[in-house]
Design a protein around this motif. Structure first.
Motif, PDB file in Angstrom:
ATOM      1  N   GLN A   1       1.003   4.159  -3.016  1.00  0.00           N
ATOM      2  CA  GLN A   1       0.229   5.346  -2.638  1.00  0.00           C
ATOM      3  C   GLN A   1       0.380   6.485  -3.662  1.00  0.00           C
ATOM      4  O   GLN A   1       1.498   6.875  -4.020  1.00  0.00           O
ATOM      5  CB  GLN A   1       0.681   5.841  -1.276  1.00  0.00           C
ATOM      6  CG  GLN A   1      -0.383   6.658  -0.612  1.00  0.00           C
ATOM      7  CD  GLN A   1      -0.116   6.767   0.881  1.00  0.00           C
ATOM      8  OE1 GLN A   1       1.021   6.662   1.318  1.00  0.00           O
ATOM      9  NE2 GLN A   1      -1.156   6.975   1.641  1.00  0.00           N
TER      10      GLN A   1
ATOM     11  N   LYS B   1     -10.055  -0.473   4.176  1.00  0.00           N
ATOM     12  CA  LYS B   1      -9.576   0.845   3.737  1.00  0.00           C
ATOM     13  C   LYS B   1      -8.267   0.712   2.964  1.00  0.00           C
ATOM     14  O   LYS B   1      -8.063   1.357   1.935  1.00  0.00           O
ATOM     15  CB  LYS B   1      -9.359   1.763   4.950  1.00  0.00           C
ATOM     16  CG  LYS B   1     -10.643   2.275   5.541  1.00  0.00           C
ATOM     17  CD  LYS B   1     -10.514   3.762   5.905  1.00  0.00           C
ATOM     18  CE  LYS B   1     -11.864   4.412   6.027  1.00  0.00           C
ATOM     19  NZ  LYS B   1     -12.587   3.949   7.233  1.00  0.00           N
TER      20      LYS B   1
ATOM     21  N   GLY C   1       0.829  -1.207   0.000  1.00  0.00           N
ATOM     22  CA  GLY C   1       0.000   0.000   0.000  1.00  0.00           C
ATOM     23  C   GLY C   1       0.862   1.254   0.000  1.00  0.00           C
ATOM     24  O   GLY C   1       0.590   2.212  -0.726  1.00  0.00           O
TER      25      GLY C   1
ATOM     26  N   ARG D   1      -7.054   1.833  -5.777  1.00  0.00           N
ATOM     27  CA  ARG D   1      -7.069   3.124  -6.488  1.00  0.00           C
ATOM     28  C   ARG D   1      -5.887   3.237  -7.448  1.00  0.00           C
ATOM     29  O   ARG D   1      -5.901   4.020  -8.380  1.00  0.00           O
ATOM     30  CB  ARG D   1      -7.070   4.294  -5.487  1.00  0.00           C
ATOM     31  CG  ARG D   1      -8.477   4.604  -4.976  1.00  0.00           C
ATOM     32  CD  ARG D   1      -8.563   5.978  -4.344  1.00  0.00           C
ATOM     33  NE  ARG D   1      -7.924   6.035  -3.044  1.00  0.00           N
ATOM     34  CZ  ARG D   1      -8.494   5.617  -1.895  1.00  0.00           C
ATOM     35  NH1 ARG D   1      -9.725   5.145  -1.898  1.00  0.00           N
ATOM     36  NH2 ARG D   1      -7.840   5.684  -0.754  1.00  0.00           N
ATOM     37  N   SER D   2      -4.859   2.408  -7.239  1.00  0.00           N
ATOM     38  CA  SER D   2      -3.701   2.410  -8.151  1.00  0.00           C
ATOM     39  C   SER D   2      -3.973   1.548  -9.382  1.00  0.00           C
ATOM     40  O   SER D   2      -3.118   1.406 -10.243  1.00  0.00           O
ATOM     41  CB  SER D   2      -2.479   1.850  -7.434  1.00  0.00           C
ATOM     42  OG  SER D   2      -2.618   0.436  -7.306  1.00  0.00           O
TER      43      SER D   2
ATOM     44  N   GLU E   1      -8.928  -0.731  -0.430  1.00  0.00           N
ATOM     45  CA  GLU E   1      -9.493   0.290  -1.327  1.00  0.00           C
ATOM     46  C   GLU E   1      -8.407   1.231  -1.818  1.00  0.00           C
ATOM     47  O   GLU E   1      -8.365   1.591  -2.997  1.00  0.00           O
ATOM     48  CB  GLU E   1     -10.577   1.094  -0.586  1.00  0.00           C
ATOM     49  CG  GLU E   1     -11.899   0.354  -0.514  1.00  0.00           C
ATOM     50  CD  GLU E   1     -12.870   0.959   0.484  1.00  0.00           C
ATOM     51  OE1 GLU E   1     -13.883   0.289   0.754  1.00  0.00           O
ATOM     52  OE2 GLU E   1     -12.610   2.079   0.993  1.00  0.00           O
ATOM     53  N   SER E   2      -7.517   1.633  -0.933  1.00  0.00           N
ATOM     54  CA  SER E   2      -6.457   2.560  -1.355  1.00  0.00           C
ATOM     55  C   SER E   2      -5.511   1.868  -2.343  1.00  0.00           C
ATOM     56  O   SER E   2      -5.089   2.464  -3.321  1.00  0.00           O
ATOM     57  CB  SER E   2      -5.752   3.163  -0.142  1.00  0.00           C
ATOM     58  OG  SER E   2      -4.461   2.675  -0.007  1.00  0.00           O
TER      59      SER E   2
END
Ligand code: F3S
Length: 377
Positions: free
Chosen positions: A292, A314, A288, A321-322, A317-318
């Motif tokens: 980021q 969470k 993660g 996003r990548s 989900e992060s």
């Protein structure tokens, strides 16, 4: 092998599944010279991907009619049970895989669908287990000091039904003694997975290593080293000087060898896949951080257990996003989805060994960081 009155009665049980389970345990005990059965704290079933067991395995599982007596977890299936379409899995495969899962669920198995049962149950030093899945076996024996042989899917089910396993092999203290001292040479690379990969290849069938590492390994690194060693060398246990719980409970072996890590075959990856064995919370967190605020340019698939992904919602989900994908319940080796690619980059010695054999794709090794960088470039 000695059997108590109750165990003898189970051999004659009216329930043919129970009688068969007992027969399997007795046969194994007699082949391997067990003195008796021993109670197990848990069982773990492997080989549940429809890709691997096909219709014959599915029908056999559906024919079983007994409840599991001890906590029994199960290995990854051939797909993410929710996002199977995204993986490119067809409906026919999906339906068969769900039938396998239902059959196990009917027996009372816990649908963990992960190869890291050790993250979700308290395993104590000296506990007897009946685990299939080679990475879980070697981790339990070596890192946790528990006792389990390398069960097959079938013998793990039998042990789960009876709640016992024959006492031989890894269940007996003296069989766990190291008989070769291995020094890992300081080299340019010190990847745990590559060290395990080489060690498994170099050691003889009956050799148990006491390993001297160039530095202290984290538990995730010991996991990767063990998984690789179990894949290339069929090992069930290793000891690491100053690290693993039983390393100083035996004599230091007289035989000494050295190993070093060698460069592996290379290819241009069209899929980068991490999570063999399934990612831990720490590994997921490290990934993660690396992703980021960035976007991946190549397919990046991450594999972990659903229990962990739900706990770390969470973070997942992060990561997504990548444009990386976090899949659960399955992995790059047991899912046919990997066959849609040509070259897969992995940080796992086990996947490096099995992808070409089982999924007929090329595989290239990189550390976790190298894998993430390859996905980003
Ligand atoms: Fe687990 Fe699949 Fe690797 S079951 S150890 S992620 S081959």
């Amino acid at each position: 092998m000695y059997l108590s009155k109750e165990e003898e009665r189970l051999l004659e049980s009216d329930n043919p599944t129970v009688a068969k389970a007992m027969e399997i345990l007795v046969a194994l005990g007699e082949i391997y010279g067990a003195d008796r059965l021993v109670e197990v704290k848990s069982a773990h079933i492997s080989g549940i991907s429809y890709q691997n067991i096909g219709d014959a395995g599915l029908e056999w599982l559906e024919s079983l009619n007994a409840k599991l007596r001890v906590r029994t977890t199960v290995n990854p299936a051939g797909m993410d049970v929710i996002r199977w379409k995204e993986m490119g899995i067809d409906e026919g495969f999906y339906r068969k895989q769900i039938r396998i899962i239902k059959a196990l669920e009917n027996m009372g198995a816990e649908m963990s669908l992960t190869c890291t049962p050790y993250y979700f149950q308290k395993v104590k030093k000296g506990d007897h287990l009946a685990w299939a899945e080679s990475n879980a076996v070697i981790y339990a024996n070596s890192v946790l000091g528990a006792r389990t042989n390398r069960e097959s899917g079938i013998s793990a089910i039998a042990a789960g039904i009876i709640g016992k396993t024959p006492r031989y092999g890894m269940h007996v203290k003296e069989n766990r003694a190291p008989n070769v001292l291995v020094k890992v040479r300081d080299g340019e690379r010190d990847d745990a997975a590559l060290i395990g990969y080489e060690l498994g290849r170099k050691l003889d069938y009956d050799e148990i290593p006491l390993v001297e590492l160039p530095r202290k390994f984290s538990s995730d690194e010991l996991k990767l080293m063990g998984a690789a060693m179990a894949a290339t060398g069929n090992k069930a246990i290793f000891h690491v000087k100053d690290q693993t719980p039983e390393w100083n409970e035996f004599e230091i072996p007289g035989k000494k060898i050295e190993v070093s890590v060698e460069d592996k075959e290379s290819c241009e990856p069209d899929l980068i896949a991490l999570g063999c064995p399934h990612l831990s919370a720490e590994e997921l967190l490290a990934i993660g951080k690396m992703l980021q605020g960035k976007k991946v340019k190549k397919e990046l698939w991450l594999f972990t257990s659903r229990a962990l992904a739900e706990k770390q919602k969470k973070l997942v989900e992060s990561i997504e996003r990548s444009s990386a994908k976090v899949f659960c319940d399955t992995c790059m080796v047991v899912s046919p989805a990997t066959e849609n690619f040509e070259c897969v980059m992995v940080n796992s010695g086990k996947a490096l060994e099995y992808l070409p054999k089982l999924r007929k794709v090329r595989a290239v090794f990189g550390s976790m960081e190298e894998c993430i960088n390859a996905a980003l470039s």
